[in-house]
Scaffold this motif. Structure first.
Motif, mmCIF file in Angstrom:
data_model
loop_
_atom_site.group_PDB
_atom_site.id
_atom_site.type_symbol
_atom_site.label_atom_id
_atom_site.label_comp_id
_atom_site.label_asym_id
_atom_site.label_seq_id
_atom_site.Cartn_x
_atom_site.Cartn_y
_atom_site.Cartn_z
ATOM 1 N N LYS A 55 0.843 -1.193 0.000
ATOM 2 C CA LYS A 55 0.000 0.000 0.000
ATOM 3 C C LYS A 55 0.877 1.240 0.000
ATOM 4 O O LYS A 55 1.844 1.333 0.752
ATOM 5 C CB LYS A 55 -0.926 0.005 1.223
ATOM 6 C CG LYS A 55 -1.966 -1.106 1.219
ATOM 7 C CD LYS A 55 -2.914 -0.961 2.401
ATOM 8 C CE LYS A 55 -3.994 -2.030 2.379
ATOM 9 N NZ LYS A 55 -4.940 -1.900 3.531
ATOM 10 N N ASP A 56 0.504 2.200 -0.845
ATOM 11 C CA ASP A 56 1.271 3.444 -0.921
ATOM 12 C C ASP A 56 1.267 4.192 0.408
ATOM 13 O O ASP A 56 2.187 4.963 0.703
ATOM 14 C CB ASP A 56 0.693 4.344 -2.022
ATOM 15 C CG ASP A 56 0.887 3.747 -3.412
ATOM 16 O OD1 ASP A 56 1.803 2.916 -3.572
ATOM 17 O OD2 ASP A 56 0.095 4.089 -4.324
ATOM 18 N N SER A 57 0.210 3.970 1.212
ATOM 19 C CA SER A 57 0.098 4.680 2.482
ATOM 20 C C SER A 57 1.043 4.137 3.546
ATOM 21 O O SER A 57 1.232 4.769 4.591
ATOM 22 C CB SER A 57 -1.344 4.593 2.995
ATOM 23 O OG SER A 57 -1.741 3.245 3.167
ATOM 24 N N CYS A 58 1.632 2.955 3.288
ATOM 25 C CA CYS A 58 2.546 2.353 4.258
ATOM 26 C C CYS A 58 3.967 2.846 4.008
ATOM 27 O O CYS A 58 4.519 2.668 2.927
ATOM 28 C CB CYS A 58 2.502 0.827 4.166
ATOM 29 S SG CYS A 58 3.595 0.003 5.339
ATOM 30 N N SER A 59 4.561 3.473 5.014
ATOM 31 C CA SER A 59 5.899 4.040 4.873
ATOM 32 C C SER A 59 6.997 3.075 5.320
ATOM 33 O O SER A 59 8.184 3.393 5.204
ATOM 34 C CB SER A 59 6.011 5.340 5.682
ATOM 35 O OG SER A 59 5.785 5.080 7.065
ATOM 36 N N LEU A 60 6.620 1.890 5.819
ATOM 37 C CA LEU A 60 7.603 0.939 6.319
ATOM 38 C C LEU A 60 8.333 0.246 5.177
ATOM 39 O O LEU A 60 7.725 -0.194 4.205
ATOM 40 C CB LEU A 60 6.925 -0.117 7.188
ATOM 41 C CG LEU A 60 6.254 0.351 8.485
ATOM 42 C CD1 LEU A 60 5.623 -0.835 9.195
ATOM 43 C CD2 LEU A 60 7.265 1.036 9.390
ATOM 44 N N THR A 61 9.649 0.145 5.309
ATOM 45 C CA THR A 61 10.433 -0.637 4.356
ATOM 46 C C THR A 61 10.319 -2.113 4.713
ATOM 47 O O THR A 61 9.787 -2.485 5.762
ATOM 48 C CB THR A 61 11.904 -0.218 4.398
ATOM 49 O OG1 THR A 61 12.442 -0.557 5.695
ATOM 50 C CG2 THR A 61 12.057 1.291 4.171
ATOM 51 N N ALA A 62 10.836 -2.956 3.841
ATOM 52 C CA ALA A 62 10.835 -4.394 4.125
ATOM 53 C C ALA A 62 11.592 -4.687 5.411
ATOM 54 O O ALA A 62 11.175 -5.533 6.217
ATOM 55 C CB ALA A 62 11.453 -5.156 2.948
ATOM 56 N N GLN A 63 12.693 -3.983 5.637
ATOM 57 C CA GLN A 63 13.472 -4.169 6.857
ATOM 58 C C GLN A 63 12.682 -3.716 8.088
ATOM 59 O O GLN A 63 12.749 -4.342 9.152
ATOM 60 C CB GLN A 63 14.795 -3.397 6.763
ATOM 61 C CG GLN A 63 15.780 -3.922 5.735
ATOM 62 C CD GLN A 63 15.437 -3.512 4.304
ATOM 63 O OE1 GLN A 63 14.561 -2.656 4.090
ATOM 64 N NE2 GLN A 63 16.120 -4.110 3.347
ATOM 65 N N ASP A 64 11.927 -2.622 7.939
ATOM 66 C CA ASP A 64 11.102 -2.131 9.045
ATOM 67 C C ASP A 64 10.041 -3.164 9.425
ATOM 68 O O ASP A 64 9.796 -3.423 10.607
ATOM 69 C CB ASP A 64 10.416 -0.822 8.660
ATOM 70 C CG ASP A 64 11.375 0.346 8.541
ATOM 71 O OD1 ASP A 64 12.446 0.296 9.177
ATOM 72 O OD2 ASP A 64 11.059 1.302 7.811
ATOM 73 N N LYS A 65 9.395 -3.737 8.418
ATOM 74 C CA LYS A 65 8.342 -4.721 8.663
ATOM 75 C C LYS A 65 8.907 -5.924 9.414
ATOM 76 O O LYS A 65 8.290 -6.433 10.360
ATOM 77 C CB LYS A 65 7.714 -5.160 7.341
ATOM 78 C CG LYS A 65 6.961 -4.061 6.617
ATOM 79 C CD LYS A 65 6.499 -4.514 5.234
ATOM 80 C CE LYS A 65 5.834 -3.372 4.476
ATOM 81 N NZ LYS A 65 5.452 -3.771 3.092
#
Length: 212
Positions: A55-65
């Protein structure tokens, strides 16, 4: 953390980690006896697969997730002591709640999530989404209780695959655990006032002979 580069069909395992409870299991809870009914079920893993599009609204990177999921999993395991334990042997009638932890794998797919969902060979690929093949009867010799695999798709979407041994619970148990984990991940702490209140009770079966 061990870095892996072994491809599994269209998937590549990129990391393997062990997530332990944030708080050690108290000594009086370190042995969880299984009931006779549990033992009749045998080594069967209940799988749950959660798919999330990017989702474009999600600012988390793969590492953040990954970081958020690991931290919240560690906190959640403090209420689910058997999940981070091991079966001493395949025939032992109890779980050793020794805090050895839950295996947490990350995998990368070259496919987009939409392509995966529409794939005609989807059923053949599903097992690859789960940690160490812990799906249904696929891993009869594993002594792990729970396995997690976070699958990153090329589009940025993810698939979170959770496997739980049927010896310690059923589908309701698994759903309860995932809901609590999600709540901790959302609010950042198991002590947050908005986290789902949960105090699971694992029924302890009295047993005097644990030598099997």
């Amino acid at each position: 953390m061990e870095m892996i580069g072994k491809p599994i069909q269209s998937y590549t395992i990129i990391s393997r980690d062990i997530i332990k409870p944030a708080i050690p299991t108290p000594s009086h809870l370190q042995t969880y006896n299984l009931s006779e009914l549990d033992l009749l079920i045998g080594k069967l893993y209940l799988p749950m697969l959660l798919l999330y599009p990017n989702k474009d609204s999600c600012s988390l990177t793969a590492q953040d997730k990954t970081r958020v999921l690991k931290n919240s999993l560690s906190q959640s395991l403090t209420k689910y002591n058997p999940f981070a334990g091991r079966l001493p042997t395949l025939k032992t009638p109890y779980v050793d709640c020794n805090d050895k932890g839950v295996v947490f794998l990350e995998a990368r797919s070259e496919a987009n999530l939409e392509e995966f969902l529409l794939s005609l060979v989807q059923d053949e690929n599903l097992d690859n989404l789960f940690a160490d093949d812990m799906v249904c009867n696929n891993s009869p010799h594993s002594t792990n209780i729970v396995g997690i695999q976070l699958n990153h798709f090329a589009c940025g979407g993810v698939g979170l695959a959770v496997s739980m041994s049927h010896l310690v619970g059923d589908g309701c148990t698994l759903g309860s655990f995932v809901n609590h984990w999600a709540s901790v991940a959302r609010y950042g702490s198991a002590d947050h006032k908005e986290v789902l209140p949960l105090n699971p009770h694992f029924i302890h079966v009295p047993r005097t002979d644990l030598s099997e």
